[in-house]
Design a protein around this motif. Structure first.
Motif, PDB file in Angstrom:
ATOM      1  N   PHE A   1       0.767  -1.037  -0.019  1.00  0.00           N
ATOM      2  CA  PHE A   1      -0.109   0.117  -0.003  1.00  0.00           C
ATOM      3  C   PHE A   1       0.834   1.277   0.027  1.00  0.00           C
ATOM      4  N   HIS A   2       1.829   1.298   0.851  1.00  0.00           N
ATOM      5  CA  HIS A   2       2.633   2.384   0.902  1.00  0.00           C
ATOM      6  C   HIS A   2       3.433   2.851  -0.471  1.00  0.00           C
ATOM      7  N   ARG A   3       3.630   1.569  -1.106  1.00  0.00           N
ATOM      8  CA  ARG A   3       4.574   1.893  -2.513  1.00  0.00           C
ATOM      9  C   ARG A   3       3.497   2.219  -3.337  1.00  0.00           C
ATOM     10  N   ALA A   4       2.164   1.790  -3.673  1.00  0.00           N
ATOM     11  CA  ALA A   4       1.147   2.172  -4.736  1.00  0.00           C
ATOM     12  C   ALA A   4       0.511   3.448  -4.205  1.00  0.00           C
ATOM     13  N   HIS A   5       0.866   4.162  -3.022  1.00  0.00           N
ATOM     14  CA  HIS A   5       0.025   5.215  -2.723  1.00  0.00           C
ATOM     15  C   HIS A   5       1.043   6.451  -2.334  1.00  0.00           C
ATOM     16  N   GLN A   6       1.813   6.510  -1.165  1.00  0.00           N
ATOM     17  CA  GLN A   6       2.577   7.619  -1.035  1.00  0.00           C
ATOM     18  C   GLN A   6       3.863   7.629  -1.762  1.00  0.00           C
ATOM     19  N   ALA A   7       4.529   6.594  -2.153  1.00  0.00           N
ATOM     20  CA  ALA A   7       5.670   6.537  -2.961  1.00  0.00           C
ATOM     21  C   ALA A   7       5.227   6.934  -4.297  1.00  0.00           C
ATOM     22  N   TYR A   8       4.063   6.457  -4.621  1.00  0.00           N
ATOM     23  CA  TYR A   8       3.409   6.757  -6.063  1.00  0.00           C
ATOM     24  C   TYR A   8       3.370   8.260  -6.093  1.00  0.00           C
ATOM     25  N   TYR A   9       2.728   9.031  -5.165  1.00  0.00           N
ATOM     26  CA  TYR A   9       2.368  10.374  -5.218  1.00  0.00           C
ATOM     27  C   TYR A   9       3.806  11.072  -5.214  1.00  0.00           C
ATOM     28  N   THR A  10       4.680  10.575  -4.269  1.00  0.00           N
ATOM     29  CA  THR A  10       5.918  11.364  -4.356  1.00  0.00           C
ATOM     30  C   THR A  10       6.815  11.411  -5.579  1.00  0.00           C
ATOM     31  N   ASP A  11       6.905  10.077  -6.125  1.00  0.00           N
ATOM     32  CA  ASP A  11       7.457   9.729  -7.381  1.00  0.00           C
ATOM     33  C   ASP A  11       7.029  10.812  -8.549  1.00  0.00           C
ATOM     34  N   ALA A  12       5.362  10.955  -8.458  1.00  0.00           N
ATOM     35  CA  ALA A  12       4.899  11.909  -9.562  1.00  0.00           C
ATOM     36  C   ALA A  12       5.404  13.219  -9.326  1.00  0.00           C
ATOM     37  N   LEU A  13       5.342  13.564  -8.172  1.00  0.00           N
ATOM     38  CA  LEU A  13       5.881  14.861  -7.639  1.00  0.00           C
ATOM     39  C   LEU A  13       7.153  15.268  -8.111  1.00  0.00           C
ATOM     40  N   MET A  14       8.045  14.373  -7.977  1.00  0.00           N
ATOM     41  CA  MET A  14       9.492  14.528  -8.224  1.00  0.00           C
ATOM     42  C   MET A  14       9.713  14.604  -9.728  1.00  0.00           C
ATOM     43  N   SER A  15       8.812  13.933 -10.380  1.00  0.00           N
ATOM     44  CA  SER A  15       8.638  13.757 -12.005  1.00  0.00           C
ATOM     45  C   SER A  15       8.545  15.001 -12.459  1.00  0.00           C
ATOM     46  N   THR A  16       7.780  16.019 -11.796  1.00  0.00           N
ATOM     47  CA  THR A  16       7.533  17.262 -12.141  1.00  0.00           C
ATOM     48  C   THR A  16       8.609  18.237 -12.143  1.00  0.00           C
ATOM     49  N   GLY A  17       9.732  17.699 -11.692  1.00  0.00           N
ATOM     50  CA  GLY A  17      11.014  18.537 -11.382  1.00  0.00           C
ATOM     51  C   GLY A  17      11.156  19.326 -10.163  1.00  0.00           C
ATOM     52  N   SER A  18      10.310  19.140  -9.296  1.00  0.00           N
ATOM     53  CA  SER A  18      10.403  19.832  -8.001  1.00  0.00           C
ATOM     54  C   SER A  18      10.419  18.839  -6.863  1.00  0.00           C
ATOM     55  N   ASP A  19      10.804  19.335  -5.830  1.00  0.00           N
ATOM     56  CA  ASP A  19      10.732  18.634  -4.463  1.00  0.00           C
ATOM     57  C   ASP A  19      11.534  17.273  -4.284  1.00  0.00           C
ATOM     58  N   LEU A  20      12.747  17.470  -5.120  1.00  0.00           N
ATOM     59  CA  LEU A  20      13.762  16.157  -5.062  1.00  0.00           C
ATOM     60  C   LEU A  20      14.103  16.243  -3.435  1.00  0.00           C
ATOM     61  N   ASP A  21      13.878  16.821  -2.835  1.00  0.00           N
ATOM     62  CA  ASP A  21      14.551  16.687  -1.424  1.00  0.00           C
ATOM     63  C   ASP A  21      13.517  15.891  -0.496  1.00  0.00           C
ATOM     64  N   TRP A  22      12.598  15.271  -1.139  1.00  0.00           N
ATOM     65  CA  TRP A  22      11.640  14.516  -0.111  1.00  0.00           C
ATOM     66  C   TRP A  22      11.719  13.029  -0.758  1.00  0.00           C
ATOM     67  N   SER A  23      12.793  12.343  -1.160  1.00  0.00           N
ATOM     68  CA  SER A  23      12.906  11.057  -1.385  1.00  0.00           C
ATOM     69  C   SER A  23      12.611  10.362   0.253  1.00  0.00           C
ATOM     70  N   ILE A  24      12.188   9.149  -0.125  1.00  0.00           N
ATOM     71  CA  ILE A  24      11.999   8.177   0.718  1.00  0.00           C
ATOM     72  C   ILE A  24      12.787   7.312   1.671  1.00  0.00           C
ATOM     73  N   CYS A  25      13.351   7.093   2.921  1.00  0.00           N
ATOM     74  CA  CYS A  25      14.129   5.986   3.397  1.00  0.00           C
ATOM     75  C   CYS A  25      13.125   5.050   3.825  1.00  0.00           C
ATOM     76  N   GLY A  26      13.139   3.944   3.404  1.00  0.00           N
ATOM     77  CA  GLY A  26      12.182   2.959   4.222  1.00  0.00           C
ATOM     78  C   GLY A  26      12.671   2.371   5.412  1.00  0.00           C
ATOM     79  N   VAL A  27      11.763   2.053   6.340  1.00  0.00           N
ATOM     80  CA  VAL A  27      12.188   1.485   7.370  1.00  0.00           C
ATOM     81  C   VAL A  27      11.533  -0.073   7.886  1.00  0.00           C
ATOM     82  N   GLY A  28      12.114  -0.795   8.287  1.00  0.00           N
ATOM     83  CA  GLY A  28      11.394  -2.258   8.707  1.00  0.00           C
ATOM     84  C   GLY A  28      11.621  -2.449  10.103  1.00  0.00           C
ATOM     85  N   LEU A  29      10.949  -2.711  10.960  1.00  0.00           N
ATOM     86  CA  LEU A  29      10.969  -3.129  12.394  1.00  0.00           C
ATOM     87  C   LEU A  29      10.815  -4.579  12.498  1.00  0.00           C
ATOM     88  N   ARG A  30      10.330  -5.260  11.630  1.00  0.00           N
ATOM     89  CA  ARG A  30       9.879  -6.546  11.649  1.00  0.00           C
ATOM     90  C   ARG A  30      11.102  -7.573  11.074  1.00  0.00           C
TER      91      ARG A  30
END
Length: 493
Positions: A37-66
């Protein structure tokens, strides 16, 4: 073609690629709970935004606790953290898109301190969460944080080597406070009512037990925006991977499959900046409540209304239930008669159109959404998706038969055998406890409905609802799903 940065330009022409240089991105978000879900939703929207050429400082660092997050990390790391979003609809207009917005993934079991340091670094300005409905450790019967849980007690006793989301966030905020680094926003993307307020309550309750001064600092400096998130994202199957390979030539160890529909309504409440997600379709608002109540009552409530009945009937995919006219008629009746009267007007949304869209989305055969996925964690889902509707029906003195059928179907589902005699496992962390509630036929109503953290107090104290539940349970057990639905729908007519 193996998916990685080296092979991006060699992929088939129909595959959409990131329209930015991944090497130019910088991390601004840490996301705990990297799944489909994260990858189809938040990561998708963030990729779409960065593909406009802006907000390149909002890349995602994934975290796994399990421990089980290691395979996800290894799969992503093996392809430079790229993955394919495989959008499937009932037409040929599917989208295949490589997402580049995740740039790393840290595992807690590799180094708790390295993870704390990452969360404490000034570049991380948002910590987002998809940790499931049950991951917030809130007792649904009273709304209180369950501090007695062993993992919470461990983290309170071992603040330098935490294991839970609350322990890691508090450890990181402790470092930020000591260093004079501004706090980050904690943003839940989980599918539960008032998710920001729930996150705030849980974290503050943990912090109060950990350090009173830290509690006060978090209360004053950290924000917790509420959000409504929506995109049906089934578990990626081997068949999906092979389909992606055979039709589009992509060898992806962990693609994500989703429907074309996507929605994110987000409270604009961020303390340390945020991406301009509104440029790519995210709706910012001061009040998410009407949207989340609509979605949780209609979409999630209808999912539960269908899923256990469908599983008992022998179906294994959501679209199979929608191919059965009895299920569609029951879903429409439940939405129209039981849920819709409880909803406030939703700005910009026509509820009639929204309900029709749900029928179409649930009927999507291409994504092959598994009933097992929707069935999972019923003990956590019922208090959030179904019980509020039942409570309102009881309070208003309205008919409860259709809603009682949802609970009765779950009770019979917990027996672990469908109408065809096929046995199955119960995908719920509390499966053993829940199955114990239905072990004695004579005590099912008393024991199941009496679990306050699931059903609260109004339901077991409503003679009308208890009687409706018992009628539905006996009918499902003795007559089966189809005859039960036929009888119920005939009574509506």
């Amino acid at each position: 073609m193996k998916l990685n940065t080296q092979h991006l330009t060699q992929l088939a022409p129909e595959v959409q690629l990131p329209r930015y240089a991944i090497a130019d991105t910088r991390q601004g978000i840490a996301h705990i709970g990297v799944g489909g879900f994260h990858r189809a939703h938040q990561a998708y929207y963030t990729d779409a935004l960065m593909s406009t050429g802006s907000d390149l400082d909002w890349s995602i660092c994934g975290v796994g606790l399990r421990a089980e997050d290691r395979k996800a990390r290894d799969d992503l790391a093996g392809q430079d953290y790229l993955f394919t979003l495989y959008e499937l609809g009932d037409s040929d207009d599917t989208e295949v898109r490589v997402i580049g917005s995740i740039s790393d993934m840290l595992l807690a079991e590799d180094s708790a301190q390295a993870l704390i340091d990452k969360l404490a670094s000034p570049q991380i300005r948002i910590v987002s969460l998809t940790i499931t409905e049950g991951g917030y450790c809130i007792d649904d019967s009273n709304g209180e944080f369950m501090a007695h849980l062993p993992q919470i007690q461990y983290d309170l006793a071992h603040p330098d080597t935490p294991t839970t989301v609350f322990g890691f966030i508090c450890a990181a905020l402790t470092q930020r406070r000591a260093a004079g680094t501004p706090a980050f926003t904690v943003m839940s993307c989980d599918n539960l009512p008032h998710n920001g307020a729930v996150t705030r309550k849980a974290l503050l309750a943990f912090a109060a037990l950990h350090n009173a001064d830290l509690h006060d600092w978090i209360k004053a400096n950290v924000s917790f925006p509420n959000a409504m998130v929506d995109r049906i994202t089934p578990m990626t199957s081997t068949a999906h991977r092979l389909q992606l390979h055979d039709k589009h030539g992509i060898d992806d160890a962990w693609p994500v499959v989703c429907e074309p529909f996507v929605q994110w309504v987000l409270e604009d409440n961020f303390v340390n900046g945020r991406p301009a997600w509104e440029k790519v379709g995210v709706q910012f608002t001061d009040d998410v409540s009407p949207y989340e109540e609509m979605k949780i009552g209609l979409l999630n409530g209808s999912h539960l209304a269908l899923t256990y009945l469908g599983f008992l009937k022998g179906y294994r995919f959501v679209h199979e239930t929608m191919n059965d006219p009895l299920f569609v008629a029951y879903m429409r009746a439940y939405m129209d008669l039981d849920v819709t009267p409880n909803l406030a007007p939703v700005p910009g949304i026509d509820l009639t159109d929204y309900k029709q869209s749900l029928v179409q989305r649930f009927s999507n055969q291409a994504i092959a959404d598994q009933l097992e996925r929707v069935c999972s964690d019923g003990s956590s889902k019922f208090p959030k998706f179904t019980v509020p509707t039942i409570n309102r029906l009881i309070a208003d003195g309205r008919e409860t038969e259709r809603a009682a059928l949802v609970v009765a179907a779950w009770a019979l589902y917990l027996k672990g055998v469908d109408e065809n005699g096929v046995s199955y496992k119960i995908p719920d962390p509390r499966a053993e406890f829940c199955q114990g509630l239905v072990a004695d036929e004579a005590l099912i109503s008393q024991r199941l409905l009496g679990v306050e953290e699931i059903f609260g107090t109004a339901i077991p104290n409503s003679p009308g609802f208890v009687a409706a539940f018992e009628r539905c349970y006996v009918s499902l057990r003795d007559k089966g799903v189809a005859e039960t639905l036929e009888r119920m729908l005939a009574e509506i007519d």
